[in-house]
Scaffold this motif. Structure first.
Motif, PDB file in Angstrom:
ATOM      1  N   LYS A 169       0.330   0.336  -9.714  1.00 48.39           N
ATOM      2  CA  LYS A 169       1.336   1.290  -8.416  1.00 48.39           C
ATOM      3  C   LYS A 169      -0.515   2.101  -8.369  1.00 48.39           C
ATOM      4  N   GLY A 170      -0.863   2.310  -6.990  1.00 49.30           N
ATOM      5  CA  GLY A 170      -0.920   3.596  -6.347  1.00 49.30           C
ATOM      6  C   GLY A 170      -2.214   4.128  -6.624  1.00 49.30           C
ATOM      7  N   TYR A 171      -3.410   3.223  -7.618  1.00 50.65           N
ATOM      8  CA  TYR A 171      -4.910   2.952  -8.309  1.00 50.65           C
ATOM      9  C   TYR A 171      -5.351   1.664  -6.939  1.00 50.65           C
ATOM     10  N   ASP A 172      -6.312   2.328  -7.208  1.00 54.83           N
ATOM     11  CA  ASP A 172      -7.501   0.971  -5.827  1.00 54.83           C
ATOM     12  C   ASP A 172      -8.539   0.294  -6.369  1.00 54.83           C
ATOM     13  N   THR A 173      -9.199   0.630  -7.690  1.00 50.55           N
ATOM     14  CA  THR A 173      -9.482  -0.311  -8.582  1.00 50.55           C
ATOM     15  C   THR A 173      -8.189  -0.637  -9.873  1.00 50.55           C
TER      16      THR A 173
END
Length: 296
Positions: A169-173
């Motif tokens: 959650k909250g991270y693009d990768t």
């Protein structure tokens, strides 16, 4: 407790020896340092000679032996100190579904076309390896996972390896966790020696990273509070890279009995390729960051 006591005694011995060097005349110090370097070099040659061409070396080459951590962080990690602490502590919370169906085996593939089939870790098994914490502090939220692949440095060069890709959650990768276990380590063909012998050799705690071009390694090395830090000698042969960790210099005087650690960059004449990266003290491959191959 026994390991801690042994390490403390070694630090005390190191501090006493280094403090005693403070009153030496320059010529005496140079002679002593030269003798120590010769002892370290002799031990490194013995380790390389035992491994090069041995059955243990063949077993190592035929297996899957990562030279990097089995976990690869998201490209934008971390967003906060809290997130970093959560990862280090293994404080993860699952807020989604993990795959329950996956192939029984995965395949490691090297650029030359060689492959190796290995049992595949389940998504739940990989998650449990990451979520080993349980504290009430900051945590990372896992929202799902899928089976994919990643590239990892190994004893046979870079390899494409199956990996579970966990969405945070909250991270693009994703955060990647290698989905196959390393091969069992072969029995070393040379016995370990005691630390602080053979020119003041110290065991290397772990291999931190291998540079993308392979021309340098970063290793964690220990030292005391009364020296100028760790040094790492390197011996390169056709089959191995032997690293000899020791301490450099000394300030003299009273010395606190503490064990310090510092990352040291070791330059190589050429990339290790399929050569083994060995510790002169243990006579074994330098442990990886997650400690799967550490000496008990």
């Amino acid at each position: 407790m026994r390991t801690h006591t042994v390490r403390l005694l070694l630090v005390l011995a190191l501090c006493a020896a280094v403090a005693g060097c403070g009153g030496q005349r320059p010529a005496d110090r140079v002679a002593r340092d030269g003798e120590a370097a010769a002892e370290r070099a002799a031990r490194a040659r013995a380790v390389a000679g035992a491994w090069d061409g041995s059955e243990a070396e063949k077993a190592w080459r035929d297996g899957f032996h990562p030279l990097g951590d089995l976990v690869q962080l998201p490209e934008d990690a971390f967003h906060s100190d809290g997130d970093k602490r959560a990862y280090v502590a293994g404080d993860l919370v699952l807020r989604g579904e993990l795959p329950t169906v996956a192939p029984a085996r995965g395949r490691v593939t090297w650029p030359d076309g060689e492959t190796l089939g290995l049992p595949l870790t389940t998504a739940r098994g990989a998650y449990d390896e990451l979520a080993r914490g349980g504290g009430d502090g900051p945590h990372l939220t896992v929202t799902g996972a899928r089976l994919g692949a990643t590239t990892l440095a190994t004893s046979r060069g870079p390899a494409t390896v199956p990996a579970w890709l966990f969405t945070l959650k909250g991270y693009d990768t994703p955060m990647k966790r290698v989905a196959v276990a390393p091969s069992a380590l072969p029995e070393p063909p040379v016995a370990a020696v005691r630390e602080f012998e053979h020119g003041g050799l110290w065991r290397l705690p772990r291999l931190v990273t291998v540079a993308p071009d392979g021309r340098s390694l970063v290793v964690a090395a220990g030292h005391g509070a009364c020296d100028d830090g760790p040094g790492v000698d390197v011996l390169e042969t056709g089959g191995s890279v032997v690293l000899s960790a020791h301490v450099v210099g000394g300030t003299g005087g009273e010395c606190p009995a503490v064990m310090l650690e510092k990352d040291v960059t070791v330059r190589l004449e050429r990339p290790p390729g399929e050569r083994l990266v060995l510790d002169a003290v243990t006579g074994r491959p330098v442990p990886r960051g997650d400690g799967y191959d550490a000496v008990p």
